[in-house]
Scaffold this active site. Structure first.
Site, short mmCIF file in Angstrom:
data_model
loop_
_atom_site.label_atom_id
_atom_site.label_comp_id
_atom_site.label_asym_id
_atom_site.label_seq_id
_atom_site.Cartn_x
_atom_site.Cartn_y
_atom_site.Cartn_z
N GLY A 1 3.19 -3.93 -4.14
CA GLY A 1 3.01 -3.95 -5.59
C GLY A 1 3.41 -2.62 -6.22
N ARG A 2 2.47 -1.67 -6.17
CA ARG A 2 2.62 -0.39 -6.87
C ARG A 2 3.98 0.27 -6.63
NH1 ARG A 2 -1.60 2.76 -8.51
NH2 ARG A 2 -2.95 1.54 -7.14
N GLU B 1 4.28 -7.18 1.46
CA GLU B 1 3.90 -7.64 0.11
C GLU B 1 3.46 -6.40 -0.64
OE1 GLU B 1 0.76 -10.51 0.78
OE2 GLU B 1 -0.57 -8.95 1.56
N GLY C 1 0.78 -1.24 0.00
CA GLY C 1 0.00 0.00 0.00
C GLY C 1 0.80 1.28 0.00
N CYS D 1 -14.34 5.52 -28.63
CA CYS D 1 -15.53 6.33 -28.84
C CYS D 1 -16.28 6.47 -27.53
CB CYS D 1 -16.43 5.66 -29.87
SG CYS D 1 -15.58 5.44 -31.42
N TYR E 1 -0.49 -1.50 -12.20
CA TYR E 1 -1.94 -1.35 -12.39
C TYR E 1 -2.19 -0.52 -13.66
CZ TYR E 1 -1.77 -2.92 -7.55
OH TYR E 1 -1.50 -3.63 -6.41
C1 LIG Z 1 -3.09 -5.53 -3.91
C2 LIG Z 1 -2.59 -6.08 -2.64
C3 LIG Z 1 -1.29 -5.78 -2.21
C4 LIG Z 1 -0.39 -4.79 -2.91
O1 LIG Z 1 -0.90 -3.50 -2.79
P1 LIG Z 1 -0.05 -2.25 -3.37
O2 LIG Z 1 -0.92 -1.08 -3.05
O3 LIG Z 1 0.12 -2.48 -4.82
O4 LIG Z 1 1.25 -2.23 -2.64
C5 LIG Z 1 -0.84 -6.40 -1.06
N1 LIG Z 1 -1.62 -7.27 -0.37
C6 LIG Z 1 -2.88 -7.56 -0.75
C7 LIG Z 1 -3.68 -8.51 0.05
C8 LIG Z 1 -3.41 -6.98 -1.89
O5 LIG Z 1 -4.67 -7.26 -2.24
#
Ligand SMILES: *Cc1c(COP(=O)(O)O)cnc(C)c1O
Length: 394
Positions: free
Chosen positions: A273-274, A271, A233, A343, A372
């Site tokens: 992602g972004r 964990e 997050g 469109c 994303y």
């Molecule tokens: C999507 C997700 C993440 C990663 O979130 P980011 O905002 O991309 O860091 C981590 N844990 C869970 C359970 C998620 O659903």
């Protein structure tokens, strides 16, 4: 925003190599590697960094990250199989609501490191399948609780109704089941309660409340749990990338919290992602047309939100740079709305943005397009061709 030299060079080369107007994703793998290495290196020693593959599961991205992360998080059976195939031998963890029995079985075959259990029903299925196979399933319980001393933040989703994780009642039932079921091995607890976090102090307070809640639950239920997963997050500031989540300052504060709350013997797992993959990606659209409509300028690029849904998903004006071609400028220091070929009036990537110069044939290069982005887009809408995909290597 200025582009790294290797990225501009590659994009110019692509344009030279293609007759048709350019539409491409470009991923800077050396930059990704440098970034993840820097993130990993300053984490306190009892912490682990997993990559949440749903942010961007392109194979070269995963392979670049594999050397530096402690493992990968899959949010579906499809992702799990893909990760297993692309990054064999890497530790995998499996979360997400609505897991199929079949997916739980595959995960057991892969001997994943942890099942992130989202509900009591799922925990029962897991117990049954593990029993049938005479194996023990490693379990992390995902929690949605009102946290001990939770910070007041509109971003925190803990303790409110969501489809994710277990509330107090669910947790009680899950712990009961774990006690009765030798096929379940409780490894720890899991929280992922927000995204787009830009505020380091607020995030440290959230982690503090995770630590307090973790210790309280372990004491109340007489548990010794080796792992606490604190989710992801960490946010990207799309309007000013330099003001994104301050990772070095966060890691310093985290070390203090770990010592204060005597969490040094627990594995604290992230964990993310972004924050890992956003900056390595670029989405390039060549300008096909520039027109004025009722007093406002529009630049129509090759591609659109069906390739790059991020601006529509976030409801923001996405940052971009212009690589000028050789046509004289049609716009000079004027605001222009950047749109794609769909469109629908929703196909807008940035509204009324000032540009120094712009002409048909120029390239619009959207930055921070590595998370994303392509994989959340409605790619088949209107049946346009997909973008090229290019991976810059060393
Ligand atoms: C999507 C997700 C993440 C990663 O979130 P980011 O905002 O991309 O860091 C981590 N844990 C869970 C359970 C998620 O659903």
């Amino acid at each position: 925003m200025s582009l790294p030299a290797s990225v501009s060079r590659r994009i110019s080369q692509l344009k030279a190599d293609h007759n048709a107007p350019l539409c491409a994703y470009v991923y800077d793998l050396p930059a990704l590697e440098k970034h993840v290495k820097a993130l990993r290196q300053i984490l306190p020693s009892n912490c682990e960094l997993f990559y949440a593959a749903k942010a961007n599961p392109e194979a070269p991205v995963l392979k670049t990250l594999a050397h530096w992360v402690d493992g990968f998080e899959a949010a579906s059976g499809g992702e799990l199989s893909w990760l297993h195939e692309q990054c064999p031998g890497q530790p995998l963890i499996f979360g997400g609501p609505g897991k199929l029995d079949h997916e739980l079985e595959i995960a057991m075959e892969y001997r994943i490191s942890a099942f992130h259990v989202e509900s009591v029903t799922e925990l029962r299925s897991l117990a049954r399948i593990a029993r049938q196979r005479s194996v023990r399933a490693p379990v992390m319980l995902r929690l949605n609780l009102k946290l001990a001393q939770a910070p007041q933040s509109r971003l925190v989703m803990g303790g409110i109704p969501t489809p994710f994780g277990l509330d107090d009642e669910g947790l009680a039932a899950a712990l009961q089941l774990v006690r009765e079921e030798p096929s379940l091995e409780l490894k720890g607890l899991h929280f992922h309660l927000l995204s787009h976090q830009l505020d380091v102090d607020a995030h440290l307070e959230l982690i503090r409340s995770y630590f307090l809640t973790f210790r309280q639950l372990c004491a109340d239920h007489d548990l010794q749990l080796p792992v606490l997963n604190v989710g992801g997050g960490m946010g990207i500031n799309y309007q000013n990338a330099a003001q994104s989540f301050d990772w070095p300052r966060f890691c310093q504060g985290l070390k203090v919290l770990i010592d204060e709350h005597e969490m040094g013997a627990t594995c604290v797992r992230f964990e993310i992602g972004r924050f890992i993959s956003a900056a390595c990606g670029y989405y390039v659209m060549q300008v096909l047309d520039i027109k004025s409509s009722h007093g406002q300028f529009f630049a129509i690029g090759r591609g659109g939100t069906h390739h790059f849904r991020t601006p529509a998903a976030q409801g923001h004006d996405h940052p971009f740079s212009v690589i000028r071609g050789n046509q004289p400028a049609q716009l000079n220091d004027q605001p222009v709305t950047l749109v794609g070929q769909l469109c629908t009036p929703k196909d807008v990537l940035a509204k009324q943005q000032p540009v120094a110069e712009l002409a048909i044939g120029d390239l619009l290069v959207f930055t921070l397009a590595g998370a994303y982005a392509w994989n959340i887009s409605h790619q088949n809408f209107l049946m346009h061709e997909p973008p090229l995909k290019v991976f810059i290597e060393d």
